[in-house]
Design a protein around this motif. Structure first.
Motif, PDB file in Angstrom:
ATOM      1  N   GLU A 256      79.979  27.814 -23.737  1.00  0.00           N
ATOM      2  CA  GLU A 256      80.279  26.384 -23.657  1.00  0.00           C
ATOM      3  C   GLU A 256      80.097  25.898 -22.229  1.00  0.00           C
ATOM      4  O   GLU A 256      80.602  26.495 -21.287  1.00  0.00           O
ATOM      5  CB  GLU A 256      81.710  26.115 -24.111  1.00  0.00           C
ATOM      6  N   LEU A 257      79.349  24.814 -22.045  1.00  0.00           N
ATOM      7  CA  LEU A 257      79.112  24.276 -20.708  1.00  0.00           C
ATOM      8  C   LEU A 257      80.187  23.265 -20.314  1.00  0.00           C
ATOM      9  O   LEU A 257      80.553  23.153 -19.160  1.00  0.00           O
ATOM     10  CB  LEU A 257      77.733  23.617 -20.655  1.00  0.00           C
ATOM     11  N   GLU A 258      80.656  22.530 -21.286  1.00  0.00           N
ATOM     12  CA  GLU A 258      81.634  21.494 -20.963  1.00  0.00           C
ATOM     13  C   GLU A 258      82.405  21.140 -22.203  1.00  0.00           C
ATOM     14  O   GLU A 258      81.847  21.074 -23.298  1.00  0.00           O
ATOM     15  CB  GLU A 258      80.918  20.253 -20.429  1.00  0.00           C
ATOM     16  N   ARG A 259      83.670  20.867 -22.032  1.00  0.00           N
ATOM     17  CA  ARG A 259      84.494  20.424 -23.148  1.00  0.00           C
ATOM     18  C   ARG A 259      84.275  18.935 -23.385  1.00  0.00           C
ATOM     19  O   ARG A 259      84.092  18.170 -22.449  1.00  0.00           O
ATOM     20  CB  ARG A 259      85.972  20.674 -22.842  1.00  0.00           C
ATOM     21  N   ALA A 260      84.322  18.538 -24.632  1.00  0.00           N
ATOM     22  CA  ALA A 260      84.062  17.127 -24.961  1.00  0.00           C
ATOM     23  C   ALA A 260      85.025  16.196 -24.244  1.00  0.00           C
ATOM     24  O   ALA A 260      84.688  15.051 -23.946  1.00  0.00           O
ATOM     25  CB  ALA A 260      84.157  16.923 -26.461  1.00  0.00           C
ATOM     26  N   GLY A 261      86.224  16.666 -23.929  1.00  0.00           N
ATOM     27  CA  GLY A 261      87.199  15.814 -23.258  1.00  0.00           C
ATOM     28  C   GLY A 261      86.740  15.329 -21.898  1.00  0.00           C
ATOM     29  O   GLY A 261      87.178  14.284 -21.408  1.00  0.00           O
ATOM     30  N   ASP A 262      85.834  16.087 -21.261  1.00  0.00           N
ATOM     31  CA  ASP A 262      85.333  15.705 -19.937  1.00  0.00           C
ATOM     32  C   ASP A 262      84.000  14.989 -20.021  1.00  0.00           C
ATOM     33  O   ASP A 262      83.409  14.653 -19.018  1.00  0.00           O
ATOM     34  CB  ASP A 262      85.140  16.970 -19.071  1.00  0.00           C
ATOM     35  N   CYS A 263      83.559  14.743 -21.209  1.00  0.00           N
ATOM     36  CA  CYS A 263      82.226  14.188 -21.395  1.00  0.00           C
ATOM     37  C   CYS A 263      82.334  12.699 -21.688  1.00  0.00           C
ATOM     38  O   CYS A 263      83.212  12.247 -22.416  1.00  0.00           O
ATOM     39  CB  CYS A 263      81.539  14.906 -22.554  1.00  0.00           C
ATOM     40  N   THR A 264      81.440  11.923 -21.103  1.00  0.00           N
ATOM     41  CA  THR A 264      81.506  10.473 -21.292  1.00  0.00           C
ATOM     42  C   THR A 264      80.793  10.020 -22.561  1.00  0.00           C
ATOM     43  O   THR A 264      80.824   8.849 -22.900  1.00  0.00           O
ATOM     44  CB  THR A 264      80.888   9.753 -20.087  1.00  0.00           C
ATOM     45  N   GLY A 265      80.108  10.913 -23.219  1.00  0.00           N
ATOM     46  CA  GLY A 265      79.421  10.527 -24.456  1.00  0.00           C
ATOM     47  C   GLY A 265      78.127  11.285 -24.604  1.00  0.00           C
ATOM     48  O   GLY A 265      77.709  11.969 -23.688  1.00  0.00           O
ATOM     49  N   PRO A 266      77.512  11.170 -25.751  1.00  0.00           N
ATOM     50  CA  PRO A 266      76.284  11.901 -25.989  1.00  0.00           C
ATOM     51  C   PRO A 266      75.114  11.367 -25.159  1.00  0.00           C
ATOM     52  O   PRO A 266      75.166  10.263 -24.691  1.00  0.00           O
ATOM     53  CB  PRO A 266      76.040  11.727 -27.481  1.00  0.00           C
TER      54      PRO A 266
END
Ligand SMILES: [Fe+2]
Length: 266
Positions: A256-266
């Protein structure tokens, strides 16, 4: 309805490897992942090339490896399998009156068909007159219900040079009865090519392949000789409901590179 499609498991007898991989260990990871994340699945369908050489010891290992699955399992044959060795190892798997490993399952989303395209000594698949009669009878019994097909060999040209002459040689024996079915065909799911593919035929059949849980073929369209690439064990999650059919590939072991919680969107 949730169906897990696993394909081209290619098990070899205990202690042996295939292309430097341990197919049983990879399948065991798939089984474990299914039970952790999809224990609510209604069915596991394995679309052929269960074992690499049809060896009874490999079928016994297959049975042991699949044992943790709590849901019903339907097994299909591929070109690498051996029908008699399979039937000896899995006497509870349904067969038709002619002894071919094909069956149906009626659901609230229509009839599922599991076809036997194995023909001894042939890399491609065959669908003989007896099997076609079974398919026609089975479709007639489905009435106006839609059907969803599972089989090993693609009944269409998959466009990969290596598989050009080893698809389903009698594809019309499958497609013609489907064409005549008033309930329609939801989707055709197959294996054999070891790589993900999806498409629609000119006459409107939608189809897709699972991704082998063992060695993966490179999607090199023009390469006539097979070569294999590094891959993770994989399977598909197939959802069949009132909205239609959707299939998702799940690969096991990706970092996993990044958790969705830290992601601003697709
Ligand atoms: Fe295969």
């Amino acid at each position: 309805m949730k169906i897990i499609q696993i394909t081209d498991t290619h098990l070899v007898p205990p202690g042996e490897t295939l292309y430097g991989l341990d197919p049983a260990a990879r399948l065991a990871r798939v089984v474990e992942d299914v039970m952790v994340h999809h224990a609510d699945a209604d069915l596991v369908a394995i679309t052929g090339d269960l074992c690499n050489d049809g060896d009874p010891a490999a079928y016994a290992l297959l049975g042991d490896t699949l044992a943790p699955l709590s849901m019903p399992v339907r097994l299909m044959l591929g070109n690498h399998d051996d029908r008699m060795a399979f039937r000896s190892a899995f006497p509870d798997q349904p067969v038709d009156a002619g002894g071919f490993v094909q069956s149906v399952l009626d659901t609230d989303q229509g009839r599922l068909l599991f076809l036997d395209t194995h023909h001894p000594g042939t890399l491609g698949g065959r669908y003989c007159a007896a099997r076609r009669r079974w398919l026609e009878d089975t479709l007639a019994a489905a009435g106006a219900a839609p059907v969803t097909l599972f089989l090993h060999h693609p009944p269409i040209d998959c466009g990969l040079a290596h598989f050009r002459n080893i698809g389903l040689h009698d594809a019309e024996a499958v497609l013609a009865p489907l064409r005549a079915h008033p309930g329609g065909v939801r989707h055709i799911l197959f294996g054999h090519i070891h790589v993900s593919l999806s498409g629609t035929s000119t006459e409107g059949f939608s189809y897709s392949s699972g991704q082998s849980s063992a060695h993966r073929f490179a999607a090199d369209l023009g390469e006539p000789a097979p070569w294999w690439v590094e891959s993770h064990p994989a399977y598909r999650i197939v959802i069949l409901d009132g909205a239609g059919l959707r299939a998702y590939v799940r690969e096991i072991g990706q970092r996993e590179l990044e958790r969705a919680g830290d992601c601003t969107g697709p």
